[in-house]
Design a protein around this motif. Structure first.
Motif, PDB file in Angstrom:
ATOM      1  N   ASP A 143      28.757   2.305   9.901  1.00 13.83           N
ATOM      2  CA  ASP A 143      30.111   2.705   9.536  1.00 13.83           C
ATOM      3  C   ASP A 143      30.307   4.167   9.863  1.00 13.83           C
ATOM      4  O   ASP A 143      31.409   4.609  10.169  1.00 13.83           O
ATOM      5  CB  ASP A 143      30.349   2.493   8.037  1.00 13.83           C
ATOM      6  CG  ASP A 143      30.467   1.030   7.677  1.00 13.83           C
ATOM      7  OD1 ASP A 143      30.830   0.233   8.570  1.00 13.83           O
ATOM      8  OD2 ASP A 143      30.186   0.680   6.523  1.00 13.83           O
ATOM      9  N   ASN A 144      29.205   4.917   9.783  1.00 10.88           N
ATOM     10  CA  ASN A 144      29.273   6.349  10.021  1.00 10.88           C
ATOM     11  C   ASN A 144      28.013   6.749  10.774  1.00 10.88           C
ATOM     12  O   ASN A 144      26.902   6.590  10.277  1.00 10.88           O
ATOM     13  CB  ASN A 144      29.347   7.056   8.672  1.00 10.88           C
ATOM     14  CG  ASN A 144      29.588   8.528   8.809  1.00 10.88           C
ATOM     15  OD1 ASN A 144      29.323   9.116   9.860  1.00 10.88           O
ATOM     16  ND2 ASN A 144      30.080   9.139   7.755  1.00 10.88           N
ATOM     17  N   THR A 195      19.169   8.046   1.543  1.00 12.83           N
ATOM     18  CA  THR A 195      20.506   7.606   1.949  1.00 12.83           C
ATOM     19  C   THR A 195      20.627   6.083   1.883  1.00 12.83           C
ATOM     20  O   THR A 195      21.615   5.550   1.371  1.00 12.83           O
ATOM     21  CB  THR A 195      20.835   8.108   3.370  1.00 12.83           C
ATOM     22  OG1 THR A 195      20.790   9.538   3.363  1.00 12.83           O
ATOM     23  CG2 THR A 195      22.206   7.642   3.822  1.00 12.83           C
ATOM     24  N   ARG A 214      20.527   4.878  -1.775  1.00 14.57           N
ATOM     25  CA  ARG A 214      21.790   5.213  -2.451  1.00 14.57           C
ATOM     26  C   ARG A 214      22.900   4.239  -2.057  1.00 14.57           C
ATOM     27  O   ARG A 214      23.717   3.839  -2.873  1.00 14.57           O
ATOM     28  CB  ARG A 214      22.207   6.643  -2.107  1.00 14.57           C
ATOM     29  CG  ARG A 214      23.384   7.155  -2.909  1.00 14.57           C
ATOM     30  CD  ARG A 214      23.694   8.617  -2.623  1.00 14.57           C
ATOM     31  NE  ARG A 214      22.595   9.468  -3.066  1.00 14.57           N
ATOM     32  CZ  ARG A 214      21.794  10.168  -2.242  1.00 14.57           C
ATOM     33  NH1 ARG A 214      21.977  10.138  -0.941  1.00 14.57           N
ATOM     34  NH2 ARG A 214      20.822  10.917  -2.718  1.00 14.57           N
ATOM     35  N   SER A 215      22.944   3.836  -0.790  1.00 13.45           N
ATOM     36  CA  SER A 215      24.054   3.004  -0.318  1.00 13.45           C
ATOM     37  C   SER A 215      23.806   1.499  -0.458  1.00 13.45           C
ATOM     38  O   SER A 215      24.743   0.715  -0.344  1.00 13.45           O
ATOM     39  CB  SER A 215      24.376   3.336   1.139  1.00 13.45           C
ATOM     40  OG  SER A 215      23.274   3.007   1.967  1.00 13.45           O
ATOM     41  N   THR A 229      23.519  -2.158  -1.878  1.00 13.17           N
ATOM     42  CA  THR A 229      24.274  -2.803  -2.954  1.00 13.17           C
ATOM     43  C   THR A 229      23.587  -4.045  -3.507  1.00 13.17           C
ATOM     44  O   THR A 229      24.114  -4.681  -4.405  1.00 13.17           O
ATOM     45  CB  THR A 229      25.677  -3.204  -2.451  1.00 13.17           C
ATOM     46  OG1 THR A 229      25.532  -4.086  -1.328  1.00 13.17           O
ATOM     47  CG2 THR A 229      26.484  -1.981  -2.067  1.00 13.17           C
ATOM     48  N   LYS A 246      22.202   3.361 -10.991  1.00  9.63           N
ATOM     49  CA  LYS A 246      22.349   1.928 -10.721  1.00  9.63           C
ATOM     50  C   LYS A 246      21.669   1.117 -11.829  1.00  9.63           C
ATOM     51  O   LYS A 246      20.643   0.482 -11.616  1.00  9.63           O
ATOM     52  CB  LYS A 246      21.729   1.581  -9.373  1.00  9.63           C
ATOM     53  CG  LYS A 246      22.420   2.230  -8.189  1.00  9.63           C
ATOM     54  CD  LYS A 246      21.767   1.789  -6.894  1.00  9.63           C
ATOM     55  CE  LYS A 246      22.515   2.315  -5.700  1.00  9.63           C
ATOM     56  NZ  LYS A 246      22.074   1.675  -4.461  1.00  9.63           N
TER      57      LYS A 246
END
Length: 193
Positions: free
Chosen positions: A98-99, A121, A124-125, A127, A159
């Motif tokens: 996405d980036n 990273t 953290r991202s 899900t 989380k």
């Protein structure tokens, strides 16, 4: 917790039928000597999940898992498996770009800096309701191991509905993740926290 107990249903590699691991917290740290069965144990767990991210090919040798997981994992449950042993995104074909900033930023970092940045990273991202993070300290100086341990602790706190299994040799990572270290030894593997 998604996984409370892991029990071998048949003899497999260096595990015997009936060998059992009980997970008592949503954060489990597994440590042990090289060749003690950590990767085998993780591969057996991974076979029960749809893996959302992975660099490791350990799971490819499992047609079916020789372990039973309690409670039974619903079919199609996703899991994030973070293992940066091979590279820093160079051969990834399934990464969600996405980036592109992450990949570009890694190109200007040393191997250790890239490992620390990428592992945090991705953790953290992610899900998925369960995350297995395999040796996040690989190739890192003691200072970076402390940084990664503290970063993982912050991610875990943020989380509360995710179960984490961290495989590590690093005392610094263990100290960051475990306020009190309780050790259950099975052969040469310690399950802590």
């Amino acid at each position: 917790m998604l996984i409370e107990k892991i029990e071998f249903t048949e003899d497999f590699r260096l595990f015997n039928k009936g060998d059992t691991f009980t997970l008592t917290d949503r954060v489990t740290v597994i440590t042990g000597d090289n060749g003690s069965g950590k990767s085998t144990l993780v591969g057996c767990i991974r076979a029960h999940f749809e893996t959302a991210w992975s660099r490791s090919q350990v799971i490819s040798s499992f047609d079916k898992s020789p372990v039973a997981i309690t409670p039974k994992v619903p079919r199609g449950t996703k899991m994030a498996y973070i293992d940066l042993a091979k590279d820093h995104l160079q051969v990834r074909s399934d990464f969600d770009f996405d980036n592109l900033d992450l990949q570009l930023s890694l190109m200007s970092k040393s191997s250790g800096q890239a490992t620390a940045h990428q592992s945090l990273t991705i953790a953290r991202s992610a899900t998925a309701p369960i995350q297995i993070i395999d040796e996040p300290e690989r190739g890192l100086s003691v200072g970076k191991q402390i940084l990664v341990g503290q970063g993982l602790k912050e991610i875990i706190v943020s989380k509360p509905d995710v179960q984490f299994i961290v495989i590590t040799h690093s005392r610094e990572v263990m100290n960051a993740l475990c306020e009190e270290v309780l050790v259950t030894l099975w052969r040469d593997i310690a399950v802590e926290c």
